[in-house]
Design an enzyme around this catalytic site. Structure first.
Site, short mmCIF file in Angstrom:
data_model
loop_
_atom_site.label_atom_id
_atom_site.label_comp_id
_atom_site.label_asym_id
_atom_site.label_seq_id
_atom_site.Cartn_x
_atom_site.Cartn_y
_atom_site.Cartn_z
N CYS A 46 -0.93 -9.20 -1.23
CA CYS A 46 -0.82 -8.54 -2.57
C CYS A 46 -1.21 -7.03 -2.33
O CYS A 46 -0.68 -6.26 -3.06
CB CYS A 46 -1.44 -9.37 -3.75
SG CYS A 46 -0.45 -10.75 -4.18
N CYS A 59 -2.92 1.92 9.70
CA CYS A 59 -2.36 1.44 8.47
C CYS A 59 -3.33 1.49 7.33
O CYS A 59 -4.17 2.31 7.33
CB CYS A 59 -1.60 0.11 8.88
SG CYS A 59 -2.78 -1.13 9.24
#
Ligand SMILES: [Zn+2]
Length: 399
Positions: A200, A357
């Site tokens: 999420c 990332c």
């Protein structure tokens, strides 16, 4: 098919309780007996996050007598978009405590039990024991499989929900309730390959979707506790918020299920991190000895500025993440471009490649691809932009 109520009724409701729950009491299916069952019920909610927030609020308002909260995290500003049980003044506070305070404000008759340690194999059985029902609001696969297995071993039914962007799912897993009821492993025997499904935090979630799925979970919990209606046992509810469509699929018990099948191979708790693999084998191999810290990166960027070093810093996140925060001097090439091969054409052949990332999982996956393409000295940044913001540049927002 309906099932017998999970909970025996409490002896009585006080006059205050009768007043408070009058809108329940006048529903014939609930009535005094149903409300007394809720009063006697012990429900454990795992996570006071996206799903746990609305679930806890409505379970408390409904009059569930004992609410356990398994939550070890603290309230962050980025939680408030969907975790409606917490407020601005709770930022930095333990989520469990924050949830407990909100519940006291809604319904002082609820006894809240906090379990503030991270659930793991050592404590999950003792935390679960004694609860009539579990509502699972976890957001990662390792915990989901652990919850499923522990609930099965203890014979506790649980209501499961999951959310991603505009899509939600919910079901009830109660294989010990009837012989033909499936478990989570019957539906999903294997976790998705590591790196394939964003969390999420990575993929985002529409805040109000939590209320849609969380309220379905509470709805099912009330039905199970009081023995009314047809709970989602053996059924998977799929909700598409963009199309505004609910679909209900049958889920059958799998005779080959590793847990609840005819010849189970999972007969005790297993190593769930290894089963779900935070990193694929290729990524873990590529990252071994090729992971730098954000402090090292900061130093390297200074050297690049001074002209004593050259490399390309590649951010493999998505464009909308790059808009929120970034490491200065990075170029954006999303992970998908590495998977389809188009990214490799954009990389210079004669420079070192440094990848990052959000937290270091996706960049480890792309590192494996880049190394496989011949960039032997490529490295990735452990902890990613999260570590950069925390340790080097707190002026940038986190997400
Ligand atoms: Zn099963």
């Amino acid at each position: 098919m309906s099932y017998p109520a999970l909970v025996e009724p409490a002896d009585e409701l006080s006059i205050d309780e009768v007043r408070r729950y009058s809108r329940h009491l006048i529903i014939p299916d609930v009535g005094m007996t149903g409300q007394k069952r809720l009063k006697n019920a012990k429900v454990l909610v795992i996570g006071a996050g996206g799903l746990g927030s609305p679930a806890l609020l409505y379970l408390a308002a409904a009059g569930v007598g004992t609410l356990g909260i398994a939550e070890f995290d603290e309230v962050d500003e980025s939680n408030l978009q969907r975790q409606v049980i917490h407020g601005v003044s709770d930022i930095g506070k333990a989520k469990g405590l924050s949830a407990k305070e909100s519940i006291a404000e809604i319904n002082p008759y609820v006894n809240v039990v906090l379990h503030e340690e991270r659930l793991d194999n050592d404590n999950v059985m003792s935390v679960f024991e004694g609860y009539d029902l579990i509502v699972d609001g976890t957001d990662n696969f390792a915990t989901r499989y652990m919850v499923n297995d522990a609930a099965y071993f203890l014979g506790i039914p649980y209501v499961w929900g999951s959310i991603y962007r505009f899509d939600g799912q919910a079901s009830v897993f109660a294989p010990t309730l009837t012989d033909d009821a499936p478990c989570y492993r019957c539906l999903y025997p294997e976790p998705p390959p590591p790196g394939m499904v964003p969390s999420c935090a990575e993929g985002g979630v529409l805040g109000v979707l939590c209320a849609s799925i969380g309220s379905i979970q509470v709805n099912e919990a009330i039905k199970l506790l009081t023995g009314i209606g047809e709970p989602l046992v053996g059924k998977l509810m799929i909700y598409d918020a963009l199309e505004m469509e609910y679909r209900k699929l049958k889920v059958r018990k799998d005779p080959n299920c590793a847990l609840c099948g005819d010849h189970p191979t999972v007969t005790g708790l297993i190593d769930y991190d290894a089963f779900c693999g935070a990193l694929s084998n290729e990524a873990a191999e590529a990252a071994a000895g090729a992971t730098i810290s954000v402090t090292q990166l900061e130093h390297m960027l200074k050297e690049r500025e001074e002209g004593t070093r050259d490399f390309v810093l590649v951010d493999v996140r998505e464009p909308n993440e790059y808009e929120i925060n970034k490491i200065p001097g990075s170029v954006l090439i999303p992970k998908g471009d590495f998977l389809n091969g188009s990214a490799l054409e954009k990389l210079p052949a004669d420079k070192q490649i440094v990848m990052h990332c959000k937290s270091g999982v996706r960049s480890a996956e792309t590192l494996a691809i880049v190394k496989g393409a011949g960039y032997a000295d490529a490295v990735h940044v452990g902890g990613g932009v999260v570590a950069w913001v925390n340790q080097i540049d707190p002026s940038q927002p986190s997400y």
